[in-house]
Design a protein around this motif. Structure first.
Motif, PDB file in Angstrom:
ATOM      1  N   LEU A 146      12.025 -18.431 -13.279  1.00 16.64           N
ATOM      2  CA  LEU A 146      10.716 -18.574 -12.633  1.00 16.64           C
ATOM      3  C   LEU A 146       9.706 -17.639 -13.298  1.00 16.64           C
ATOM      4  O   LEU A 146       8.579 -18.015 -13.592  1.00 16.64           O
ATOM      5  CB  LEU A 146      10.810 -18.258 -11.139  1.00 16.64           C
ATOM      6  CG  LEU A 146      11.465 -19.309 -10.247  1.00 16.64           C
ATOM      7  CD1 LEU A 146      11.617 -18.769  -8.830  1.00 16.64           C
ATOM      8  CD2 LEU A 146      10.664 -20.611 -10.230  1.00 16.64           C
ATOM      9  N   LYS A 147      10.136 -16.413 -13.554  1.00 14.67           N
ATOM     10  CA  LYS A 147       9.261 -15.430 -14.207  1.00 14.67           C
ATOM     11  C   LYS A 147       8.940 -15.862 -15.627  1.00 14.67           C
ATOM     12  O   LYS A 147       7.800 -15.764 -16.079  1.00 14.67           O
ATOM     13  CB  LYS A 147       9.938 -14.055 -14.229  1.00 14.67           C
ATOM     14  CG  LYS A 147       9.922 -13.346 -12.885  1.00 14.67           C
ATOM     15  CD  LYS A 147      10.527 -11.953 -13.014  1.00 14.67           C
ATOM     16  CE  LYS A 147      10.455 -11.191 -11.699  1.00 14.67           C
ATOM     17  NZ  LYS A 147      11.056  -9.864 -11.796  1.00 14.67           N
ATOM     18  N   ASP A 163       6.259  -9.792 -10.720  1.00 15.26           N
ATOM     19  CA  ASP A 163       6.980  -9.690  -9.452  1.00 15.26           C
ATOM     20  C   ASP A 163       6.887 -11.011  -8.684  1.00 15.26           C
ATOM     21  O   ASP A 163       6.281 -11.953  -9.160  1.00 15.26           O
ATOM     22  CB  ASP A 163       6.364  -8.582  -8.578  1.00 15.26           C
ATOM     23  CG  ASP A 163       6.182  -7.295  -9.339  1.00 15.26           C
ATOM     24  OD1 ASP A 163       7.168  -6.582  -9.489  1.00 15.26           O
ATOM     25  OD2 ASP A 163       5.050  -7.020  -9.787  1.00 15.26           O
ATOM     26  N   PHE A 164       7.453 -10.989  -7.516  1.00 13.77           N
ATOM     27  CA  PHE A 164       7.341 -12.160  -6.656  1.00 13.77           C
ATOM     28  C   PHE A 164       6.477 -11.819  -5.451  1.00 13.77           C
ATOM     29  O   PHE A 164       6.525 -10.708  -4.945  1.00 13.77           O
ATOM     30  CB  PHE A 164       8.719 -12.638  -6.187  1.00 13.77           C
ATOM     31  CG  PHE A 164       9.575 -13.136  -7.312  1.00 13.77           C
ATOM     32  CD1 PHE A 164       9.329 -14.387  -7.883  1.00 13.77           C
ATOM     33  CD2 PHE A 164      10.600 -12.354  -7.831  1.00 13.77           C
ATOM     34  CE1 PHE A 164      10.101 -14.841  -8.938  1.00 13.77           C
ATOM     35  CE2 PHE A 164      11.374 -12.807  -8.882  1.00 13.77           C
ATOM     36  CZ  PHE A 164      11.117 -14.053  -9.441  1.00 13.77           C
ATOM     37  N   VAL A 251       5.151 -16.358  -8.467  1.00 14.27           N
ATOM     38  CA  VAL A 251       5.288 -15.231  -9.389  1.00 14.27           C
ATOM     39  C   VAL A 251       3.934 -14.540  -9.487  1.00 14.27           C
ATOM     40  O   VAL A 251       2.919 -15.179  -9.697  1.00 14.27           O
ATOM     41  CB  VAL A 251       5.739 -15.722 -10.781  1.00 14.27           C
ATOM     42  CG1 VAL A 251       5.810 -14.557 -11.755  1.00 14.27           C
ATOM     43  CG2 VAL A 251       7.095 -16.421 -10.683  1.00 14.27           C
ATOM     44  N   VAL A 252       3.923 -13.238  -9.269  1.00 13.46           N
ATOM     45  CA  VAL A 252       2.684 -12.464  -9.366  1.00 13.46           C
ATOM     46  C   VAL A 252       2.714 -11.677 -10.680  1.00 13.46           C
ATOM     47  O   VAL A 252       3.618 -10.869 -10.901  1.00 13.46           O
ATOM     48  CB  VAL A 252       2.523 -11.498  -8.176  1.00 13.46           C
ATOM     49  CG1 VAL A 252       1.250 -10.665  -8.330  1.00 13.46           C
ATOM     50  CG2 VAL A 252       2.487 -12.283  -6.863  1.00 13.46           C
ATOM     51  N   THR A 294     -11.318  -0.888 -17.555  1.00 16.80           N
ATOM     52  CA  THR A 294      -9.938  -1.376 -17.473  1.00 16.80           C
ATOM     53  C   THR A 294      -9.691  -1.873 -16.056  1.00 16.80           C
ATOM     54  O   THR A 294      -9.903  -1.140 -15.093  1.00 16.80           O
ATOM     55  CB  THR A 294      -8.947  -0.266 -17.846  1.00 16.80           C
ATOM     56  OG1 THR A 294      -9.301   0.212 -19.145  1.00 16.80           O
ATOM     57  CG2 THR A 294      -7.523  -0.784 -17.874  1.00 16.80           C
ATOM     58  N   TYR A 295      -9.304  -3.124 -15.992  1.00 17.24           N
ATOM     59  CA  TYR A 295      -9.016  -3.732 -14.691  1.00 17.24           C
ATOM     60  C   TYR A 295      -7.517  -3.957 -14.529  1.00 17.24           C
ATOM     61  O   TYR A 295      -6.827  -4.267 -15.495  1.00 17.24           O
ATOM     62  CB  TYR A 295      -9.679  -5.107 -14.581  1.00 17.24           C
ATOM     63  CG  TYR A 295     -11.181  -5.086 -14.485  1.00 17.24           C
ATOM     64  CD1 TYR A 295     -11.808  -4.842 -13.264  1.00 17.24           C
ATOM     65  CD2 TYR A 295     -11.966  -5.328 -15.610  1.00 17.24           C
ATOM     66  CE1 TYR A 295     -13.186  -4.841 -13.171  1.00 17.24           C
ATOM     67  CE2 TYR A 295     -13.348  -5.321 -15.524  1.00 17.24           C
ATOM     68  CZ  TYR A 295     -13.953  -5.078 -14.302  1.00 17.24           C
ATOM     69  OH  TYR A 295     -15.313  -5.083 -14.218  1.00 17.24           O
ATOM     70  N   GLU A 296      -7.072  -3.824 -13.295  1.00 16.39           N
ATOM     71  CA  GLU A 296      -5.732  -4.285 -12.970  1.00 16.39           C
ATOM     72  C   GLU A 296      -5.932  -5.614 -12.251  1.00 16.39           C
ATOM     73  O   GLU A 296      -6.588  -5.678 -11.215  1.00 16.39           O
ATOM     74  CB  GLU A 296      -5.014  -3.295 -12.061  1.00 16.39           C
ATOM     75  CG  GLU A 296      -3.550  -3.635 -11.902  1.00 16.39           C
ATOM     76  CD  GLU A 296      -2.871  -2.768 -10.875  1.00 16.39           C
ATOM     77  OE1 GLU A 296      -2.205  -1.800 -11.255  1.00 16.39           O
ATOM     78  OE2 GLU A 296      -3.018  -3.063  -9.673  1.00 16.39           O
ATOM     79  N   VAL A 297      -5.408  -6.668 -12.857  1.00 12.95           N
ATOM     80  CA  VAL A 297      -5.622  -8.010 -12.320  1.00 12.95           C
ATOM     81  C   VAL A 297      -4.288  -8.600 -11.886  1.00 12.95           C
ATOM     82  O   VAL A 297      -3.319  -8.580 -12.639  1.00 12.95           O
ATOM     83  CB  VAL A 297      -6.262  -8.921 -13.401  1.00 12.95           C
ATOM     84  CG1 VAL A 297      -6.574 -10.295 -12.838  1.00 12.95           C
ATOM     85  CG2 VAL A 297      -7.526  -8.279 -13.965  1.00 12.95           C
ATOM     86  N   LYS A 298      -4.254  -9.072 -10.651  1.00 11.70           N
ATOM     87  CA  LYS A 298      -3.037  -9.748 -10.162  1.00 11.70           C
ATOM     88  C   LYS A 298      -3.304 -11.246 -10.103  1.00 11.70           C
ATOM     89  O   LYS A 298      -4.289 -11.676  -9.517  1.00 11.70           O
ATOM     90  CB  LYS A 298      -2.650  -9.232  -8.776  1.00 11.70           C
ATOM     91  CG  LYS A 298      -2.016  -7.855  -8.808  1.00 11.70           C
ATOM     92  CD  LYS A 298      -1.531  -7.462  -7.424  1.00 11.70           C
ATOM     93  CE  LYS A 298      -1.207  -5.985  -7.341  1.00 11.70           C
ATOM     94  NZ  LYS A 298      -0.006  -5.601  -8.062  1.00 11.70           N
ATOM     95  N   GLU A 299      -2.410 -11.995 -10.744  1.00  7.77           N
ATOM     96  CA  GLU A 299      -2.563 -13.446 -10.773  1.00  7.77           C
ATOM     97  C   GLU A 299      -1.319 -14.119 -10.193  1.00  7.77           C
ATOM     98  O   GLU A 299      -0.208 -13.656 -10.402  1.00  7.77           O
ATOM     99  CB  GLU A 299      -2.745 -13.934 -12.213  1.00  7.77           C
ATOM    100  CG  GLU A 299      -4.076 -13.567 -12.813  1.00  7.77           C
ATOM    101  CD  GLU A 299      -4.167 -13.965 -14.278  1.00  7.77           C
ATOM    102  OE1 GLU A 299      -5.236 -13.782 -14.850  1.00  7.77           O
ATOM    103  OE2 GLU A 299      -3.156 -14.450 -14.840  1.00  7.77           O
TER     104      GLU A 299
END
Ligand SMILES: [Zn+2]
Length: 466
Positions: A146-147, A163-164, A251-252, A294-299
């Protein structure tokens, strides 16, 4: 004995033997019956508390169970630990029960009994969803794949973690052999996701945006689910689909992305009486700065679910623009006539070279409301002072004409122009190019007609020019 008596005796004799004969048949039938339908020695086969049939011996059930287990073991290739169901033989007290043959019993068990084997369970959200797998490795493979799929097209250098979104775990467990699935089958189901069919009926006062917001969706998402609906034309009672298809496990991907952004500069105004009201002059030219953010982006599932700034480095500071802003006003007191050859007023001449061909005042053709300045068509015309353009269009005999309002009741007019460089509403500063001269309107040849209007009346411009 007489003949009659003899006859009677014969009757008795023959009748008696018949009685014995019929009695014997009845007993034989009873014995046969008892042999076919066991009266007391049968056992009920009880599966999960329900009688599934009868057998003549408890040993037969044990043997059949052992055989069914052996068969399940061979077919699955797994180490069967035992039945999932509880299977018991109970002494049956019912009369006239029909018992199964050994083969019938085996078929029954193969159909009804499920077997357990040591495998593993993939848990989603603490068992909310479960998948049985043959081994813990298989469960881990599902998660790894999945990852892998989710990150296939992502630049690995910016990926910080994968991660999940859901709580997932793989645990060793005894699982039903019949429920064990392959890695690919499970992935297929996870990606296909759950489809909760949900609709919303539009109520009075609701907007498309509101409905999206109340259901944790973006307007775009909701529009995708309702392609045929025009958001601006919602009707009360209309059905809106909220059916979202989401994978069972998301999946994140957490990325760290650095981008260059500009820092807008500010503008500082400094009031000065050395400039007329409406006039501005840039003292220090401003410029935008630059920063590396600098961004931390979660998708998840292809869309951004979170974005946070984690670092900011200014590469170039912005430069504040400093602008002098005029507060001064034109002095209404006109200068003396002795200044007519150049003037000592506060207005700037409208051309770079100024030769008066016709002065202000009475002349043979009537009163001349301004001065005429020699100018070939296409000569640059400049604003005499800062102000606001209040006219920039054809105006009767003036032809193409510009009027600038300088405040304090003072206006200047520029006539017979060939083209405009400003439009109505523009703020102009002293000396700004506003038009090109020409020969439009009531004009006998190319020139610039220039007027100074104070509180609605024309004045001799010469007295106001510097
Ligand atoms: Zn004129």
């Amino acid at each position: 004995m007489n003949n009659l008596t003899a006859k009677f005796m014969k009757f008795i004799e023959s009748n008696g033997s018949k009685k014995y004969f019929f009695g014997g048949i009845a007993v034989a039938i009873l014995i046969l019956f008892a042999c076919t339908f066991s009266l007391s020695t049968s056992y009920a086969v009880v599966i999960d508390g329900k009688t599934a049939g009868h057998v003549s011996s408890a040993t037969a059930l044990n043997q059949a169970m052992a055989a069914a287990k052996e068969k399940a073991q061979q077919e699955s290739g797994m180490e069967i630990t035992g039945p999932y169901n509880t299977v018991k033989a109970e002494v049956s007290h019912s009369l006239f029960t029909s018992t199964m043959s050994y083969n019938e019993l085996k078929t029954l068990l193969e159909e009804k009994v499920e077997w357990l084997a040591p495998g593993a369970v993939l848990n989603v959200n603490n068992g909310e969803i479960q998948f049985a797998v043959a081994t813990e490795e298989d469960g881990q493979k599902v998660l790894d794949k999945l990852k892998e799929t989710a990150t296939a097209n992502v630049d690995a250098s910016v990926v910080k973690s994968v991660d999940f979104q859901e709580e997932v775990s793989v645990e060793a467990a005894n699982v039903k052999v019949s429920e064990i699935q392959s890695v690919d089958k499970i992935i297929e189901q996870i990606q296909e996701g759950k489809e909760e069919v949900k609709t919303h009926v539009v109520e009075e006062g609701e907007s498309f945006w509101m409905i999206a917001h109340n259901n944790n969706m973006s307007v775009d998402e909701l529009q995708k689910l309702n392609a045929d609906i025009v958001p601006e034309r919602l009707q009360i009672g209309q059905e809106i689909s909220l059916t979202k298809q989401e994978p069972l496990v998301s999946v994140v991907i957490t990325k760290e992305v650095t981008v260059e952004e500009s820092i807008a500069h500010s503008t500082e105004y400094k009031d000065t009486s050395s400039l007329l009201k409406g006039e501005t002059k840039v003292v220090t030219k401003g410029s935008d700065g630059k920063k590396e953010v600098t961004y931390e982006v979660k998708e998840a599932n292809g869309s951004t679910i979170e974005k946070n700034v984690i670092n900011e480095v200014v590469v170039a500071e912005p430069v504040t623009e400093v602008v002098n802003r005029g507060t001064g006003s034109i002095q209404l007191s006109s200068r003396s006539a002795s200044n007519s050859n150049g003037g000592s007023g506060v207005l700037a001449w409208p051309l770079s070279s100024n030769k008066i061909t016709s002065p202000y005042g009475t002349r043979s053709r009537g009163f001349h409301s301004g001065i005429d300045l020699q100018a070939k068509t296409g000569t640059s015309v400049y604003a005499s002072a800062g102000g606001k353009v209040v006219l920039a269009s054809w105006y009767y005999g003036y032809g193409n004409c510009i009027v600038i309002d300088h405040g304090n009741g003072i206006k200047t007019r520029y006539a017979h122009l060939s083209s405009y460089k400003v439009k109505v509403g523009d703020t102009v500063s002293r000396g700004q190019l506003i038009a090109l001269s020409g020969n439009t309107g009531n004009s006998t040849g190319p020139h610039l007609h220039f007027e100074v209007i104070v509180n609605g009346s024309t004045k001799n411009p010469v007295n106001y020019l510097k």
